[in-house]
Scaffold this motif. Structure first.
Motif, PDB file in Angstrom:
ATOM      1  N   VAL A  90      26.732  38.754  50.130  1.00  0.00           N
ATOM      2  CA  VAL A  90      27.140  39.382  48.875  1.00  0.00           C
ATOM      3  C   VAL A  90      26.175  38.974  47.769  1.00  0.00           C
ATOM      4  CG1 VAL A  90      29.032  39.653  47.220  1.00  0.00           C
ATOM      5  CG2 VAL A  90      29.547  39.234  49.646  1.00  0.00           C
ATOM      6  N   SER A  91      25.852  39.941  46.905  1.00  0.00           N
ATOM      7  CA  SER A  91      25.034  39.681  45.719  1.00  0.00           C
ATOM      8  C   SER A  91      25.768  40.199  44.500  1.00  0.00           C
ATOM      9  CB  SER A  91      23.677  40.393  45.819  1.00  0.00           C
ATOM     10  OG  SER A  91      22.856  39.797  46.771  1.00  0.00           O
ATOM     11  N   ILE A  92      25.369  39.689  43.340  1.00  0.00           N
ATOM     12  CA  ILE A  92      25.881  40.210  42.075  1.00  0.00           C
ATOM     13  C   ILE A  92      24.704  40.696  41.241  1.00  0.00           C
ATOM     14  CG2 ILE A  92      25.905  37.940  40.935  1.00  0.00           C
ATOM     15  CD1 ILE A  92      28.481  38.960  39.469  1.00  0.00           C
ATOM     16  N   LEU A  93      24.881  41.828  40.606  1.00  0.00           N
ATOM     17  CA  LEU A  93      23.874  42.401  39.720  1.00  0.00           C
ATOM     18  C   LEU A  93      24.172  41.857  38.322  1.00  0.00           C
ATOM     19  CD1 LEU A  93      23.126  46.227  39.467  1.00  0.00           C
ATOM     20  CD2 LEU A  93      23.047  44.673  37.538  1.00  0.00           C
ATOM     21  N   GLY A 115      16.653  48.080  43.564  1.00  0.00           N
ATOM     22  CA  GLY A 115      17.281  46.830  44.000  1.00  0.00           C
ATOM     23  C   GLY A 115      18.296  47.056  45.096  1.00  0.00           C
ATOM     24  N   LEU A 116      19.136  48.058  44.944  1.00  0.00           N
ATOM     25  CA  LEU A 116      20.145  48.348  45.965  1.00  0.00           C
ATOM     26  C   LEU A 116      19.506  48.736  47.294  1.00  0.00           C
ATOM     27  CD1 LEU A 116      22.786  50.274  43.812  1.00  0.00           C
ATOM     28  CD2 LEU A 116      22.900  47.886  44.615  1.00  0.00           C
ATOM     29  N   GLY A 123      19.967  43.660  54.688  1.00  0.00           N
ATOM     30  CA  GLY A 123      21.219  43.323  55.352  1.00  0.00           C
ATOM     31  C   GLY A 123      22.337  42.858  54.446  1.00  0.00           C
ATOM     32  N   THR A 124      22.146  42.929  53.144  1.00  0.00           N
ATOM     33  CA  THR A 124      23.222  42.559  52.229  1.00  0.00           C
ATOM     34  C   THR A 124      24.393  43.510  52.461  1.00  0.00           C
ATOM     35  OG1 THR A 124      21.659  41.720  50.602  1.00  0.00           O
ATOM     36  CG2 THR A 124      23.848  42.299  49.782  1.00  0.00           C
ATOM     37  N   ASP A 125      25.605  42.943  52.532  1.00  0.00           N
ATOM     38  CA  ASP A 125      26.793  43.747  52.815  1.00  0.00           C
ATOM     39  C   ASP A 125      27.333  44.475  51.595  1.00  0.00           C
ATOM     40  OD1 ASP A 125      27.213  43.122  55.638  1.00  0.00           O
ATOM     41  OD2 ASP A 125      27.587  41.074  54.925  1.00  0.00           O
ATOM     42  N   LEU A 126      27.397  43.777  50.469  1.00  0.00           N
ATOM     43  CA  LEU A 126      27.919  44.428  49.272  1.00  0.00           C
ATOM     44  C   LEU A 126      27.392  43.760  48.019  1.00  0.00           C
ATOM     45  CD1 LEU A 126      30.696  42.741  47.995  1.00  0.00           C
ATOM     46  CD2 LEU A 126      31.476  43.450  50.228  1.00  0.00           C
ATOM     47  N   VAL A 127      27.509  44.511  46.909  1.00  0.00           N
ATOM     48  CA  VAL A 127      27.018  44.052  45.607  1.00  0.00           C
ATOM     49  C   VAL A 127      28.166  44.175  44.602  1.00  0.00           C
ATOM     50  CG1 VAL A 127      25.334  44.426  43.756  1.00  0.00           C
ATOM     51  CG2 VAL A 127      24.670  44.781  46.137  1.00  0.00           C
ATOM     52  N   LEU A 128      28.299  43.167  43.771  1.00  0.00           N
ATOM     53  CA  LEU A 128      29.304  43.133  42.705  1.00  0.00           C
ATOM     54  C   LEU A 128      28.620  43.312  41.355  1.00  0.00           C
ATOM     55  CD1 LEU A 128      31.181  39.979  44.004  1.00  0.00           C
ATOM     56  CD2 LEU A 128      31.942  42.362  44.238  1.00  0.00           C
ATOM     57  N   VAL A 129      29.370  43.775  40.383  1.00  0.00           N
ATOM     58  CA  VAL A 129      28.866  43.872  39.015  1.00  0.00           C
ATOM     59  C   VAL A 129      30.051  43.810  38.051  1.00  0.00           C
ATOM     60  CG1 VAL A 129      28.900  46.415  38.821  1.00  0.00           C
ATOM     61  CG2 VAL A 129      27.246  45.104  37.490  1.00  0.00           C
ATOM     62  N   LEU A 130      29.828  43.193  36.905  1.00  0.00           N
ATOM     63  CA  LEU A 130      30.773  43.234  35.797  1.00  0.00           C
ATOM     64  C   LEU A 130      30.066  44.029  34.713  1.00  0.00           C
ATOM     65  CD1 LEU A 130      33.396  42.360  34.409  1.00  0.00           C
ATOM     66  CD2 LEU A 130      32.197  40.295  33.652  1.00  0.00           C
ATOM     67  N   GLY A 131      30.499  45.258  34.516  1.00  0.00           N
ATOM     68  CA  GLY A 131      29.782  46.107  33.573  1.00  0.00           C
ATOM     69  C   GLY A 131      30.545  47.374  33.229  1.00  0.00           C
ATOM     70  N   ASP A 132      29.894  48.227  32.513  1.00  0.00           N
ATOM     71  CA  ASP A 132      30.466  49.479  32.034  1.00  0.00           C
ATOM     72  C   ASP A 132      30.743  50.416  33.215  1.00  0.00           C
ATOM     73  OD1 ASP A 132      31.088  51.892  30.832  1.00  0.00           O
ATOM     74  OD2 ASP A 132      29.206  52.068  29.733  1.00  0.00           O
ATOM     75  N   PRO A 133      32.020  50.731  33.477  1.00  0.00           N
ATOM     76  CA  PRO A 133      32.327  51.617  34.597  1.00  0.00           C
ATOM     77  C   PRO A 133      31.651  52.985  34.500  1.00  0.00           C
ATOM     78  CG  PRO A 133      34.316  50.522  33.846  1.00  0.00           C
ATOM     79  CD  PRO A 133      33.236  50.199  32.851  1.00  0.00           C
ATOM     80  N   TRP A 159      35.106  45.092  36.707  1.00  0.00           N
ATOM     81  CA  TRP A 159      34.739  44.264  37.868  1.00  0.00           C
ATOM     82  C   TRP A 159      34.692  45.197  39.066  1.00  0.00           C
ATOM     83  CZ3 TRP A 159      32.251  40.318  39.299  1.00  0.00           C
ATOM     84  CH2 TRP A 159      32.521  39.611  40.470  1.00  0.00           C
ATOM     85  N   MET A 160      33.470  45.536  39.487  1.00  0.00           N
ATOM     86  CA  MET A 160      33.278  46.576  40.503  1.00  0.00           C
ATOM     87  C   MET A 160      32.466  46.075  41.680  1.00  0.00           C
ATOM     88  SD  MET A 160      32.499  49.673  37.835  1.00  0.00           S
ATOM     89  CE  MET A 160      31.486  48.625  36.806  1.00  0.00           C
ATOM     90  N   ALA A 161      32.614  46.790  42.789  1.00  0.00           N
ATOM     91  CA  ALA A 161      31.890  46.458  44.017  1.00  0.00           C
ATOM     92  C   ALA A 161      31.299  47.728  44.615  1.00  0.00           C
ATOM     93  CB  ALA A 161      32.831  45.796  45.024  1.00  0.00           C
ATOM     94  N   LEU A 162      30.232  47.540  45.365  1.00  0.00           N
ATOM     95  CA  LEU A 162      29.565  48.627  46.082  1.00  0.00           C
ATOM     96  C   LEU A 162      29.231  48.128  47.478  1.00  0.00           C
ATOM     97  CD1 LEU A 162      28.029  51.388  46.208  1.00  0.00           C
ATOM     98  CD2 LEU A 162      26.023  50.132  45.378  1.00  0.00           C
ATOM     99  N   LYS A 163      29.730  48.828  48.501  1.00  0.00           N
ATOM    100  CA  LYS A 163      29.382  48.440  49.868  1.00  0.00           C
ATOM    101  C   LYS A 163      28.009  49.006  50.212  1.00  0.00           C
ATOM    102  CE  LYS A 163      31.440  52.298  52.313  1.00  0.00           C
ATOM    103  NZ  LYS A 163      32.327  52.766  53.310  1.00  0.00           N
ATOM    104  N   LEU A 164      27.191  48.170  50.831  1.00  0.00           N
ATOM    105  CA  LEU A 164      25.875  48.606  51.280  1.00  0.00           C
ATOM    106  C   LEU A 164      25.849  48.792  52.794  1.00  0.00           C
ATOM    107  CD1 LEU A 164      23.498  46.387  49.101  1.00  0.00           C
ATOM    108  CD2 LEU A 164      24.318  48.713  48.662  1.00  0.00           C
TER     109      LEU A 164
END
Length: 188
Positions: A90-93, A115-116, A123-133, A159-164
């Motif tokens: 997992v990574s955070i932007l 970046g994504l 092989g990163t599974d998902l990315v998190l971000v705290l930002g403007d929806p 607080w959002m997530a994106l599966k990669l």
């Protein structure tokens, strides 16, 4: 990677280890006039040397010019551990900064998309971000997942997530534990 967005031809490249002051300047420009500008700029610089942020991906966007490249923006992706959750990559932007004079020209989009792509291919599974929806949803980030932020948030929908990787968000749960530099309550 070279891409044309609006009227600006930009290239996105990995930042070099000695570019802390360049990254600070981009963030100070992007957040000029806002109270959090110094803190966000310092966070970006601190994340460059924070061992707990590994693996990290730091990208800089530059305008392609004949003479010298002009830096336009920067994005950092750093490691997150899910406490109480399955072993996922997992990574955070955080943070993303684009110089004020370049807002609305696709620089931020180019940085995030590049970046994504790199994270997905590594092989990163998902990315998190705290930002403007409204902004981050265009990349596929969504709230309503089972990953808790490190601190209670005044705007939980940010607080959002994106599966990669397929199925990564289905099993993802737990509390996000970020790099030490990003773990201070004032960043949340």
């Amino acid at each position: 990677m070279k891409q044309e967005w609006s009227k600006v031809l930009i290239t996105v490249r990995a930042a070099s280890p000695g570019e802390g002051e360049l990254i600070r300047a981009i963030h100070l420009d992007a957040f000029a006039g806002e109270d959090e500008a110094p803190a966000v700029a310092q966070l970006a610089v601190d994340l460059l040397t924070d061992e707990t942020a590994e693996p990290r991906l730091v990208l800089v966007a530059e305008e392609v010019a004949e003479e010298e490249a002009e830096p336009l923006g920067c994005v950092l992706f750093t490691a997150v551990k899910l406490e109480g959750g399955p072993p996922l990559s997992v990574s955070i932007l955080a943070p993303l900064a684009v110089k004020r004079s370049c807002h609305g020209q696709g620089v931020g989009r180019a940085l995030v998309e590049h970046g994504l792509e790199r994270l997905k291919s590594s092989g990163t599974d998902l990315v998190l971000v705290l930002g403007d929806p409204a902004y981050y949803s265009r990349f596929g980030f969504r709230s309503g997942h089972r990953i808790e932020a490190p601190y209670p948030l005044p705007y939980p929908e940010a607080w959002m997530a994106l599966k990669l990787q397929p199925g990564a968000l289905d099993s993802a749960a737990g509390v996000a534990r970020c790099a030490l530099s990003l773990s201070a309550p004032e960043h949340w």
